[in-house]
Design a protein around this motif. Structure first.
Motif, short mmCIF file in Angstrom:
data_model
loop_
_atom_site.label_atom_id
_atom_site.label_comp_id
_atom_site.label_asym_id
_atom_site.label_seq_id
_atom_site.Cartn_x
_atom_site.Cartn_y
_atom_site.Cartn_z
N THR A 90 0.82 -1.21 0.00
CA THR A 90 0.00 0.00 0.00
C THR A 90 0.85 1.26 0.00
O THR A 90 0.55 2.24 -0.70
CB THR A 90 -0.91 0.01 1.24
OG1 THR A 90 -1.67 -1.19 1.28
CG2 THR A 90 -1.86 1.20 1.20
N ILE A 93 2.26 1.98 -3.53
CA ILE A 93 1.23 2.42 -4.48
C ILE A 93 0.78 3.85 -4.18
O ILE A 93 0.72 4.70 -5.07
CB ILE A 93 0.04 1.44 -4.45
CG1 ILE A 93 0.48 0.08 -5.01
CG2 ILE A 93 -1.14 1.99 -5.25
CD1 ILE A 93 -0.55 -1.02 -4.83
N PHE A 94 0.47 4.11 -2.91
CA PHE A 94 0.00 5.46 -2.55
C PHE A 94 1.13 6.48 -2.67
O PHE A 94 0.94 7.57 -3.20
CB PHE A 94 -0.55 5.44 -1.12
CG PHE A 94 -1.03 6.79 -0.65
CD1 PHE A 94 -2.18 7.35 -1.17
CD2 PHE A 94 -0.31 7.50 0.31
CE1 PHE A 94 -2.62 8.59 -0.74
CE2 PHE A 94 -0.74 8.74 0.74
CZ PHE A 94 -1.90 9.29 0.22
N SER A 96 3.95 6.50 -4.49
CA SER A 96 4.38 6.84 -5.86
C SER A 96 3.30 7.62 -6.60
O SER A 96 3.61 8.48 -7.44
CB SER A 96 4.75 5.56 -6.62
OG SER A 96 3.72 4.60 -6.56
N PHE A 97 2.03 7.35 -6.29
CA PHE A 97 0.94 8.10 -6.92
C PHE A 97 0.97 9.57 -6.52
O PHE A 97 0.90 10.46 -7.39
CB PHE A 97 -0.41 7.48 -6.55
CG PHE A 97 -1.59 8.20 -7.12
CD1 PHE A 97 -1.93 8.06 -8.47
CD2 PHE A 97 -2.39 9.02 -6.33
CE1 PHE A 97 -3.02 8.73 -9.02
CE2 PHE A 97 -3.47 9.68 -6.85
CZ PHE A 97 -3.79 9.54 -8.21
N ALA A 328 7.20 5.34 -0.66
CA ALA A 328 7.44 4.51 -1.84
C ALA A 328 8.88 4.02 -1.95
O ALA A 328 9.31 3.54 -2.99
CB ALA A 328 7.06 5.28 -3.10
N HIS A 346 9.27 -3.44 -7.74
CA HIS A 346 8.71 -2.22 -7.18
C HIS A 346 9.04 -1.00 -8.03
O HIS A 346 8.28 -0.03 -8.06
CB HIS A 346 9.18 -2.02 -5.72
CG HIS A 346 10.38 -1.15 -5.56
ND1 HIS A 346 11.67 -1.59 -5.82
CD2 HIS A 346 10.51 0.15 -5.15
CE1 HIS A 346 12.53 -0.61 -5.59
NE2 HIS A 346 11.86 0.45 -5.17
N ILE A 349 6.37 -0.77 -10.75
CA ILE A 349 5.09 -0.32 -10.18
C ILE A 349 5.17 1.17 -9.84
O ILE A 349 4.20 1.92 -10.06
CB ILE A 349 4.75 -1.16 -8.93
CG1 ILE A 349 4.48 -2.60 -9.34
CG2 ILE A 349 3.55 -0.57 -8.19
CD1 ILE A 349 4.26 -3.54 -8.19
N TRP A 350 6.33 1.61 -9.33
CA TRP A 350 6.51 3.03 -9.04
C TRP A 350 6.27 3.85 -10.31
O TRP A 350 5.56 4.86 -10.29
CB TRP A 350 7.92 3.29 -8.51
CG TRP A 350 8.11 4.65 -7.92
CD1 TRP A 350 8.11 4.99 -6.61
CD2 TRP A 350 8.32 5.89 -8.66
NE1 TRP A 350 8.30 6.35 -6.46
CE2 TRP A 350 8.43 6.92 -7.69
CE3 TRP A 350 8.42 6.21 -10.00
CZ2 TRP A 350 8.64 8.25 -8.06
CZ3 TRP A 350 8.60 7.54 -10.37
CH2 TRP A 350 8.72 8.54 -9.40
N MET A 353 2.49 3.96 -11.30
CA MET A 353 1.68 4.79 -10.40
C MET A 353 2.03 6.26 -10.53
O MET A 353 1.16 7.13 -10.42
CB MET A 353 1.86 4.33 -8.95
CG MET A 353 1.33 2.93 -8.66
SD MET A 353 -0.39 2.68 -9.20
CE MET A 353 -1.25 3.96 -8.29
N LEU A 356 0.20 7.56 -13.45
CA LEU A 356 -1.21 7.80 -13.12
C LEU A 356 -1.35 9.08 -12.29
O LEU A 356 -2.30 9.85 -12.47
CB LEU A 356 -1.78 6.61 -12.35
CG LEU A 356 -1.91 5.31 -13.15
CD1 LEU A 356 -2.40 4.17 -12.25
CD2 LEU A 356 -2.86 5.49 -14.34
N GLY A 357 -0.40 9.31 -11.39
CA GLY A 357 -0.41 10.55 -10.63
C GLY A 357 -0.22 11.75 -11.52
O GLY A 357 -0.83 12.81 -11.30
#
Length: 380
Positions: A90, A93-94, A96-97, A328, A346, A349-350, A353, A356-357
């Motif tokens: 979590t 994900i949060f 890096s966003f 992150a 990771h 995924i960073w 995200m 997306l941010g």
């Protein structure tokens, strides 16, 4: 020169080498205006892929050099090299966003903030202040995010599989090549606006006073990151230095920083030592000075006034980046660049995200008076 002499006289010789690598990184980042923030924003707003393509080249070269160092286990000091491999959960994900949003408000990522400060871009001084503050808050909340939120643990393409470093390198190079090919096909179909060529010199003068091609800078940055791994046994990172600076200030103001979970274990010593003993801090100082030297030598160091909306966006963006980077396990350098080059899931995924941010930030930026690229632009 004075700072270099002080580092030479008061710290191990490797710190001086890392300071030199920082100078080279700042010099390179400025001359190519090499961006992570701008590359993500141009991709998500108008489909320009030039920056992302440079990232793929950079990651391919770095992955190759990292694989050799990891496989041989050889470093300058004899220490076993270790990559930036962090848990997937979590917090990643949060963090890096919101980092993706923050870097679009703050006008630069972690590396961008440092080289912009060094080159005299005034708003990023506020971004840096916010970055440090956000890093401290993230360090304070570290225990909650690590202990009370879901996590799947870390995953290394080389070590969590039977591939080994050669097999992992082959898979990663293939993936980077596929992404590069997709961007080429995307650009052919969409025909996005292209980047405007920056003013430059000719011949050897271009090295010192001109702008560098993105691909050239990508290769140089990859080599310098590998050099960092070879010298200190771990890859390039930036934001742990911000957490250290801010936590030291908080400690001076009377806060019991040493009791925080973040500063327990191996990190505790750094909190009580000089910042010049911290390799990340020394490299950060080098980046700022390297960018200053590059901008001053080209007559481009010209601090300017900025609007209140820009100042507010810089502060908010800096805080978001600082907080997000702690959650992150790093920023665009420590998590994205060095994470992917270390064959850590990771890092990928960073990057997703943060993209997306960035997309979300396109709707937030106008609230601060910041413009977004348009399809008819011919931008830098």
């Amino acid at each position: 020169m004075i700072l270099g002499a002080y580092i030479f006289m008061t710290t191990p010789y490797t710190q001086l080498i890392l300071y030199g690598l920082g100078l080279a990184l700042g010099f390179t980042l400025f001359h190519a205006r090499f961006g992570f923030t701008s590359a993500f924003r141009r991709l998500m707003s108008v489909g320009n892929v030039e920056g992302i393509q440079a990232h793929m080249v950079m990651l391919a070269v770095a992955s190759t050099l990292f694989a050799i160092i990891f496989a041989t286990g050889y470093t300058l000091t004899g220490a076993t090299p270790s990559g930036n491999i962090s848990p997937i959960g979590t917090s990643l994900i949060f963090g890096s966003f919101i980092f993706g949003i923050g870097m679009q408000l703050g006008g630069g990522c972690a590396s961008g903030t440092l080289y912009h400060v060094g080159s005299g871009q005034s708003p990023t001084v506020i971004t840096l202040i916010g970055f440090i503050a956000g890093s401290v808050i993230g360090a304070y909340h570290w225990g909650f995010w690590m202990n009370d939120t879901p996590s799947l643990g870390s995953f290394s393409l080389a070590e969590s599989t039977n591939l080994g470093y050669f097999g992992a390198w082959m898979v990663q190079i293939a993936l980077l090549a596929i992404i590069y090919w997709i961007t080429v096909q995307f650009a052919k179909r969409r025909k996005p606006p292209i980047m405007k060529a920056l003013p430059t010199e000719r011949g050897w003068k271009r090295i010192l006073r001109g702008s560098w091609p993105l691909v050239t800078a990508a290769i140089v940055l990859a080599v310098l990151n590998a050099g960092t791994l070879f010298v200190k046994g771990s890859p390039w990172g930036i934001t742990s230095g911000f957490a250290l600076w801010g936590s030291k200030i908080a400690s001076l103001l009377g806060m019991d920083v040493a009791s925080w979970t973040y500063w327990s274990g191996d990190k505790a010593e750094a909190l009580h030592s000089s910042v010049f003993q911290d390799s990340t801090s020394v490299m950060n100082f080098g980046i700022i000075l390297g960018a200053f030297i590059a901008s001053a030598s080209g007559g481009l160091f010209k601090p300017k006034r900025f609007k209140k909306g820009v100042a507010l966006a810089s502060l908010v963006g800096g805080i978001m980046m600082g907080y997000g980077a702690r959650l992150a396990f790093g920023c665009n350098i420590g998590a994205y660049f060095s994470g992917i080059a270390s064959f850590s899931l990771h890092g990928w995924i960073w990057g997703i995200m943060a993209l997306l941010g960035t997309f979300a930030a396109l709707f937030i930026r106008p609230l601060f008076g910041l413009s977004n690229p348009h399809k008819n632009d011919h931008f830098c």
